[in-house]
Design a protein around this motif. Sequence first.
Motif, PDB file in Angstrom:
ATOM      1  N   SER A  36       0.819  -1.217   0.000  1.00 33.73           N
ATOM      2  CA  SER A  36       0.000   0.000   0.000  1.00 33.73           C
ATOM      3  C   SER A  36       0.848   1.261   0.000  1.00 33.73           C
ATOM      4  N   MET A  37       2.131   1.147   0.375  1.00 33.08           N
ATOM      5  CA  MET A  37       3.004   2.318   0.323  1.00 33.08           C
ATOM      6  C   MET A  37       3.269   2.761  -1.109  1.00 33.08           C
ATOM      7  N   VAL A  38       3.175   1.821  -2.070  1.00 35.04           N
ATOM      8  CA  VAL A  38       3.464   2.150  -3.464  1.00 35.04           C
ATOM      9  C   VAL A  38       2.450   3.158  -4.009  1.00 35.04           C
ATOM     10  N   PRO A  39       1.127   2.879  -3.985  1.00 32.21           N
ATOM     11  CA  PRO A  39       0.179   3.888  -4.472  1.00 32.21           C
ATOM     12  C   PRO A  39       0.184   5.169  -3.645  1.00 32.21           C
ATOM     13  N   THR A  40       0.531   5.073  -2.351  1.00 30.05           N
ATOM     14  CA  THR A  40       0.617   6.283  -1.528  1.00 30.05           C
ATOM     15  C   THR A  40       1.702   7.213  -2.062  1.00 30.05           C
ATOM     16  N   VAL A  41       2.880   6.656  -2.323  1.00 31.65           N
ATOM     17  CA  VAL A  41       3.990   7.457  -2.842  1.00 31.65           C
ATOM     18  C   VAL A  41       3.661   7.980  -4.239  1.00 31.65           C
ATOM     19  N   ILE A  42       3.067   7.131  -5.083  1.00 30.95           N
ATOM     20  CA  ILE A  42       2.708   7.561  -6.433  1.00 30.95           C
ATOM     21  C   ILE A  42       1.699   8.710  -6.376  1.00 30.95           C
ATOM     22  N   GLY A  43       0.686   8.585  -5.525  1.00 28.87           N
ATOM     23  CA  GLY A  43      -0.304   9.645  -5.387  1.00 28.87           C
ATOM     24  C   GLY A  43       0.317  10.944  -4.914  1.00 28.87           C
ATOM     25  N   ALA A  44       1.234  10.853  -3.958  1.00 30.91           N
ATOM     26  CA  ALA A  44       1.900  12.056  -3.459  1.00 30.91           C
ATOM     27  C   ALA A  44       2.757  12.708  -4.543  1.00 30.91           C
ATOM     28  N   LEU A  89      -9.698  -1.698  -3.516  1.00 31.64           N
ATOM     29  CA  LEU A  89     -10.242  -0.481  -2.907  1.00 31.64           C
ATOM     30  C   LEU A  89      -9.285   0.077  -1.854  1.00 31.64           C
ATOM     31  N   LEU A  90      -8.647  -0.816  -1.108  1.00 34.08           N
ATOM     32  CA  LEU A  90      -7.684  -0.363  -0.112  1.00 34.08           C
ATOM     33  C   LEU A  90      -6.509   0.351  -0.782  1.00 34.08           C
ATOM     34  N   LEU A  91      -6.008  -0.202  -1.877  1.00 30.92           N
ATOM     35  CA  LEU A  91      -4.913   0.434  -2.602  1.00 30.92           C
ATOM     36  C   LEU A  91      -5.371   1.761  -3.207  1.00 30.92           C
ATOM     37  N   GLY A  92      -6.620   1.798  -3.682  1.00 31.02           N
ATOM     38  CA  GLY A  92      -7.166   3.055  -4.186  1.00 31.02           C
ATOM     39  C   GLY A  92      -7.272   4.102  -3.091  1.00 31.02           C
ATOM     40  N   PHE A  93      -7.643   3.655  -1.893  1.00 31.30           N
ATOM     41  CA  PHE A  93      -7.751   4.556  -0.752  1.00 31.30           C
ATOM     42  C   PHE A  93      -6.375   5.129  -0.391  1.00 31.30           C
ATOM     43  N   THR A  94      -5.341   4.292  -0.404  1.00 32.86           N
ATOM     44  CA  THR A  94      -4.005   4.786  -0.072  1.00 32.86           C
ATOM     45  C   THR A  94      -3.494   5.739  -1.152  1.00 32.86           C
ATOM     46  N   PHE A  95      -3.863   5.500  -2.421  1.00 28.47           N
ATOM     47  CA  PHE A  95      -3.508   6.440  -3.491  1.00 28.47           C
ATOM     48  C   PHE A  95      -4.174   7.792  -3.234  1.00 28.47           C
ATOM     49  N   MET A  97      -5.153   9.003  -0.368  1.00 25.17           N
ATOM     50  CA  MET A  97      -4.525   9.645   0.775  1.00 25.17           C
ATOM     51  C   MET A  97      -3.159  10.219   0.402  1.00 25.17           C
ATOM     52  N   GLY A  98      -2.457   9.555  -0.506  1.00 18.29           N
ATOM     53  CA  GLY A  98      -1.185  10.094  -0.984  1.00 18.29           C
ATOM     54  C   GLY A  98      -1.382  11.409  -1.711  1.00 18.29           C
ATOM     55  N   VAL A  99      -2.416  11.478  -2.554  1.00 17.36           N
ATOM     56  CA  VAL A  99      -2.729  12.729  -3.253  1.00 17.36           C
ATOM     57  C   VAL A  99      -3.069  13.827  -2.245  1.00 17.36           C
ATOM     58  N   MET A 100      -3.838  13.461  -1.208  1.00 22.91           N
ATOM     59  CA  MET A 100      -4.222  14.443  -0.205  1.00 22.91           C
ATOM     60  C   MET A 100      -3.018  14.957   0.581  1.00 22.91           C
ATOM     61  N   LEU A 101      -1.991  14.136   0.710  1.00 18.61           N
ATOM     62  CA  LEU A 101      -0.778  14.548   1.416  1.00 18.61           C
ATOM     63  C   LEU A 101       0.133  15.413   0.554  1.00 18.61           C
ATOM     64  N   SER A 102      -0.119  15.451  -0.755  1.00 18.72           N
ATOM     65  CA  SER A 102       0.845  16.041  -1.684  1.00 18.72           C
ATOM     66  C   SER A 102       1.095  17.521  -1.430  1.00 18.72           C
ATOM     67  N   ARG A 103       0.062  18.279  -1.044  1.00 18.29           N
ATOM     68  CA  ARG A 103       0.282  19.707  -0.826  1.00 18.29           C
ATOM     69  C   ARG A 103       1.206  19.931   0.373  1.00 18.29           C
ATOM     70  N   LEU A 104       0.974  19.164   1.443  1.00 15.00           N
ATOM     71  CA  LEU A 104       1.834  19.270   2.614  1.00 15.00           C
ATOM     72  C   LEU A 104       3.259  18.855   2.271  1.00 15.00           C
ATOM     73  N   MET A 119      12.218  12.701   4.889  1.00 14.18           N
ATOM     74  CA  MET A 119      12.866  11.435   5.206  1.00 14.18           C
ATOM     75  C   MET A 119      12.771  11.138   6.700  1.00 14.18           C
ATOM     76  N   SER A 120      12.877  12.171   7.533  1.00 11.77           N
ATOM     77  CA  SER A 120      12.746  11.969   8.975  1.00 11.77           C
ATOM     78  C   SER A 120      11.340  11.510   9.328  1.00 11.77           C
ATOM     79  N   ALA A 121      10.341  12.081   8.661  1.00  9.15           N
ATOM     80  CA  ALA A 121       8.956  11.678   8.912  1.00  9.15           C
ATOM     81  C   ALA A 121       8.732  10.220   8.513  1.00  9.15           C
ATOM     82  N   MET A 122       9.281   9.832   7.359  1.00 10.58           N
ATOM     83  CA  MET A 122       9.145   8.442   6.910  1.00 10.58           C
ATOM     84  C   MET A 122       9.860   7.499   7.867  1.00 10.58           C
TER      85      MET A 122
END
Length: 211
Positions: A36-44, A89-95, A97-104, A119-122
């Motif tokens: 699930s980290m993969v679509p999160t990073v891609i979305g971000a 759906l779970l992978l879609g949800f993480t994607f 959330m990644g998009v939502m994190l992108s502005r921050l 990197m410190s946050a990760m």
Amino acid sequence: DRFMSQHYDVMTSQSVRAAAQQNRVLRNTYLLLALSMVPTVIGALIGVKMRFSFFAGSPGVSFLMFMGVAFAFMWGIERTKNSGLGVLLLLGFTFFMGVMLSRLVGMVLGMGNGEALVMSAMGGTAGVFAVMAMLSSVIKRDLSGMGRWLSVGAVIIFVGFLACALLSVFFSGPALPLLMAMCGLSIVVFSLYMLYDIKQIIDGGETNYVM
């Protein structure tokens, strides 16, 4: 003696099957978490490149829309948790959330030490997960009662962030002390959720790795 021997064999067999199921759920949970980290990073990354901003208009309305989409995903995952669609759906949800994190993420990357902060946050997140996973394996006490208190904490967080969003409608920005308090509470509550969820799997209280 023969009856006792058969009874012992049945109990042993059941224990072995239960342990195998717990190990399978735990292994699949860790694998799905890593995946699930993969679509999160891609979305971000996509959000940063496109300068996506979900809250550019009205922060209050945008927050309510965000919560609507998030709860729709959670409802769909709950309904399809026993099928492959639940995983998608779970992978879609993480994607999402990644998009939502992108502005921050984009704002932080724009700082002088932005990359180091990300990197410190990760690393911090990975560290917290490792500690919670380790604690769940060594704590022998039943933690099932913790779920009620964590649910209360999650509701408080939801109400707090909703209050921040509503304040931003009437004022130039949300109340910073309240926002910081909600962020701090979120770290505590959801770190404990990691401990609680993993412990539930180990104790056999959770048998679905998607959830």
